[in-house]
Design an enzyme around this catalytic site. Structure first.
Site, PDB file in Angstrom:
ATOM      1  N   CYS A   6      28.842  22.957 -50.756  1.00 55.73           N
ATOM      2  CA  CYS A   6      29.860  22.747 -51.781  1.00 55.73           C
ATOM      3  C   CYS A   6      31.169  23.441 -51.386  1.00 55.73           C
ATOM      4  O   CYS A   6      31.163  24.568 -50.891  1.00 55.73           O
ATOM      5  CB  CYS A   6      29.367  23.302 -53.117  1.00 55.73           C
ATOM      6  SG  CYS A   6      30.511  23.022 -54.469  1.00 55.73           S
ATOM      7  N   CYS A  48      33.667  24.118 -53.532  1.00 63.98           N
ATOM      8  CA  CYS A  48      34.378  24.658 -54.707  1.00 63.98           C
ATOM      9  C   CYS A  48      34.624  26.147 -54.520  1.00 63.98           C
ATOM     10  O   CYS A  48      33.980  26.795 -53.676  1.00 63.98           O
ATOM     11  CB  CYS A  48      33.560  24.386 -55.974  1.00 63.98           C
ATOM     12  SG  CYS A  48      32.344  25.670 -56.352  1.00 63.98           S
ATOM     13  N   HIS A  60      32.310  25.230 -60.620  1.00 65.72           N
ATOM     14  CA  HIS A  60      31.325  24.615 -59.718  1.00 65.72           C
ATOM     15  C   HIS A  60      30.675  23.389 -60.354  1.00 65.72           C
ATOM     16  O   HIS A  60      30.562  22.326 -59.747  1.00 65.72           O
ATOM     17  CB  HIS A  60      30.225  25.618 -59.330  1.00 65.72           C
ATOM     18  CG  HIS A  60      29.052  24.916 -58.708  1.00 65.72           C
ATOM     19  ND1 HIS A  60      29.043  24.519 -57.384  1.00 65.72           N
ATOM     20  CD2 HIS A  60      27.892  24.467 -59.251  1.00 65.72           C
ATOM     21  CE1 HIS A  60      27.909  23.873 -57.134  1.00 65.72           C
ATOM     22  NE2 HIS A  60      27.201  23.820 -58.255  1.00 65.72           N
ATOM     23  N   ASP A 106      31.102  11.241 -70.876  1.00 62.89           N
ATOM     24  CA  ASP A 106      31.584  12.597 -71.142  1.00 62.89           C
ATOM     25  C   ASP A 106      30.384  13.451 -71.532  1.00 62.89           C
ATOM     26  O   ASP A 106      29.428  12.936 -72.127  1.00 62.89           O
ATOM     27  CB  ASP A 106      32.593  12.602 -72.298  1.00 62.89           C
ATOM     28  CG  ASP A 106      31.877  12.595 -73.653  1.00 62.89           C
ATOM     29  OD1 ASP A 106      31.529  11.490 -74.128  1.00 62.89           O
ATOM     30  OD2 ASP A 106      31.625  13.704 -74.193  1.00 62.89           O
ATOM     31  N   ASP A 109      37.745  11.491 -79.286  1.00 61.80           N
ATOM     32  CA  ASP A 109      36.714  10.956 -80.148  1.00 61.80           C
ATOM     33  C   ASP A 109      37.274  10.940 -81.570  1.00 61.80           C
ATOM     34  O   ASP A 109      38.220  11.667 -81.878  1.00 61.80           O
ATOM     35  CB  ASP A 109      35.434  11.810 -80.051  1.00 61.80           C
ATOM     36  CG  ASP A 109      34.208  11.041 -80.564  1.00 61.80           C
ATOM     37  OD1 ASP A 109      33.092  11.573 -80.460  1.00 61.80           O
ATOM     38  OD2 ASP A 109      34.388   9.907 -81.073  1.00 61.80           O
ATOM     39  N   CYS A 132      31.518  28.484 -54.518  1.00 62.15           N
ATOM     40  CA  CYS A 132      30.624  28.406 -53.347  1.00 62.15           C
ATOM     41  C   CYS A 132      31.307  28.882 -52.079  1.00 62.15           C
ATOM     42  O   CYS A 132      30.644  29.336 -51.137  1.00 62.15           O
ATOM     43  CB  CYS A 132      30.130  26.978 -53.168  1.00 62.15           C
ATOM     44  SG  CYS A 132      29.078  26.459 -54.526  1.00 62.15           S
TER      45      CYS A 132
HETATM   46  O1  LIG Z   1      27.889   7.363 -81.568  1.00 61.45           O
HETATM   47  C1  LIG Z   1      28.804   8.176 -81.343  1.00 61.45           C
HETATM   48  N1  LIG Z   1      30.031   7.988 -81.898  1.00 61.45           N
HETATM   49  C2  LIG Z   1      31.059   8.875 -81.684  1.00 61.45           C
HETATM   50  N2  LIG Z   1      30.923   9.961 -80.927  1.00 61.45           N
HETATM   51  C3  LIG Z   1      29.695  10.239 -80.349  1.00 61.45           C
HETATM   52  C4  LIG Z   1      29.542  11.412 -79.585  1.00 61.45           C
HETATM   53  C5  LIG Z   1      28.298  11.700 -79.029  1.00 61.45           C
HETATM   54  N3  LIG Z   1      27.859  12.780 -78.296  1.00 61.45           N
HETATM   55  C6  LIG Z   1      26.550  12.535 -78.057  1.00 61.45           C
HETATM   56  N4  LIG Z   1      25.734  13.385 -77.394  1.00 61.45           N
HETATM   57  C7  LIG Z   1      26.209  14.696 -76.955  1.00 61.45           C
HETATM   58  C8  LIG Z   1      26.203  15.647 -78.086  1.00 61.45           C
HETATM   59  C9  LIG Z   1      27.151  16.584 -78.352  1.00 61.45           C
HETATM   60  C10 LIG Z   1      26.870  17.341 -79.496  1.00 61.45           C
HETATM   61  C11 LIG Z   1      25.706  16.968 -80.115  1.00 61.45           C
HETATM   62  S1  LIG Z   1      24.978  15.672 -79.275  1.00 61.45           S
HETATM   63  N5  LIG Z   1      26.144  11.344 -78.556  1.00 61.45           N
HETATM   64  C12 LIG Z   1      27.216  10.804 -79.197  1.00 61.45           C
HETATM   65  C13 LIG Z   1      27.363   9.629 -79.942  1.00 61.45           C
HETATM   66  C14 LIG Z   1      28.600   9.354 -80.528  1.00 61.45           C
HETATM   67 ZN   LIG Z   2      30.256  24.874 -55.722  1.00 62.49          ZN
END
Ligand SMILES: O=c1[nH]cnc2cc3nc(NCc4cccs4)[nH]c3cc12
Ligand SMILES: [Zn+2]
Length: 373
Positions: A305, A307, A336, A267, A93, A310
């Site tokens: 399961c 894993c 798990h 993810d 990211d 389990c």
């Molecule tokens: O627009 C996004 N742009 C770049 N990275 C992201 C990561 C992201 N992760 C979540 N949700 C899961 C979360 C993880 C931590 C706080 S919310 N929503 C997300 C949106 C974005």
């Molecule tokens: Zn399991």
């Protein structure tokens, strides 16, 4: 897609799709779930264990790795794959989202963001150009464009302004990423829950041209109904021959609903984070191993399961080590949960290939409704 990368769709069933992303470091079977390895480790798991759960790719974070141990240091040591002993694909990211959700003293300008580290308060600067440089130093295979994800709730004009900034940053990301055979750059669609803004964002990104497209700005507290409302149209705004990645999702039923609506990659920290708190996700729903009702239960967590948790341990044992705060508790429950999430993905890939997604989805929900966990 970039040379060295290819996305082949094998089958579709309704809006659901299954295929393969071929990369120089290995193939990614889609729909794919990416375990989160934020700071160069999927917490409580060895890389070989992550692979054993069925994962083809994992996620790393620019924000965390730039702060510690530092992108230049990882590059000097051979790059993130060598550093963390994971030689398969890694997606990173771009850092903007994590700056806004984790750091302090943030300043956002057209240029980028300045912020102070949540670790030691040191000052840092991220721009599209620096984010591309960091992800190159890390050596990640799939690079995310540098974007800004507005905190919700936000007024429409604030969401619009934020999305348009992200589109200008997307172009700067594309330009500074350049032409890197064997590496892919994904754009990130923003626009909150506004269809008009998301259509504008998707058009802007496809005009720039990316190797894949993420649906960003979701899983930020809007709730499943609002998220599915966006997914009812957003994936179809994107080129059908490129991977579609929904960021930060999610619970098992979020994942199934997203694949049903045309998403190829996801993810989420949920399986690993909840595993460390004694929470198990199973085909019959959630099991909280802290609960005293498990203290004398000789049965495995999930009879079906395969894993290690389990196959080798009773609920009574898992309850004991969770209550005792033993490290093996987080190890076994993370393993798990990641195994179960990959089972869901494998089940959907097979079902879509066989044109039986609808039946598979019905079975998925029925088992969870039955309970008796
Ligand atoms: O627009 C996004 N742009 C770049 N990275 C992201 C990561 C992201 N992760 C979540 N949700 C899961 C979360 C993880 C931590 C706080 S919310 N929503 C997300 C949106 C974005
Ligand atoms: Zn399991």
């Amino acid at each position: 897609m970039a040379t060295g990368f290819s996305f082949t769709l094998h089958a579709t069933d309704g809006r659901a799709r299954t295929g393969v992303i071929a990369t120089p470091r290995g193939e990614i079977r889609t729909p794919a779930f990416m375990p989160v390895g934020t700071a160069g480790t999927v917490k409580a798991m060895l890389p070989e264990s992550v692979r054993a759960t069925g994962a083809d790719i994992l996620l790393g974070n620019t924000y965390h790795l730039m702060l510690r141990p530092g992108a230049e240091r990882v590059a000097r040591l051979g790059g993130l794959h060598r550093f963390m002993n994971w030689e398969r694909p890694i997606l990173t990211d771009s850092g903007g989202f994590q700056v806004m959700s984790l750091s302090g003293l943030r300043k956002l300008t057209e240029e980028g963001v300045t912020f102070s580290s949540h670790i030691d308060g040191s000052k840092h600067h991220l721009t599209p150009e620096r984010s591309m440089e960091i992800q190159k130093l890390l050596g990640s295979d799939i690079v995310m464009a540098f974007d800004e994800c507005p905190a919700l709730p936000a007024a429409d004009e604030a969401v619009a302004a934020s999305m348009r900034l992200s589109m200008r940053w997307a172009r700067r990301s594309r330009e500074s990423f350049g032409d890197r055979p064997g590496h892919a750059l994904f754009g990130i669609v923003q626009g909150g829950v506004s269809r008009d803004l998301r259509e504008e964002s998707a058009a802007a990104l496809t005009a720039i041209g990316f190797d894949g497209y993420a649906v960003g700005g979701l899983a930020v507290g809007e709730g499943q109904a609002a998220m599915f409302g966006v997914l009812d149209y957003a994936p179809d705004l994107l080129p059908e021959d490129r991977p579609r990645y929904l960021m930060g999702v999610g619970k098992p039923d979020d994942i199934v609903g997203a694949v049903k609506r045309g998403i190829d990659m996801m993810d989420c920290v949920l399986p690993s984070r909840s595993g460390r708190t004694g929470q198990a996700w199973t085909r019959r729903g959630q099991v909280n191993l802290r609960n005293a009702r498990h203290a004398d239960d000789p049965r495995p967590l999930d009879e079906e399961c395969q894993c290690p948790a389990c196959r080798g341990y009773s609920r009574a044992y898992l309850h004991h080590v969770v209550r005792a705060g033993e490290m093996i508790a987080g190890m076994l429950l993370t393993w798990h949960n990641l195994h179960y999430f990959q089972e869901i993905m494998a089940g959907m890939r097979e079902a879509i290939a066989a044109g039986q997604f609808e039946d598979w989805e019905r079975g998925f929900h029925v088992l969870r409704a039955e309970g008796d966990i």
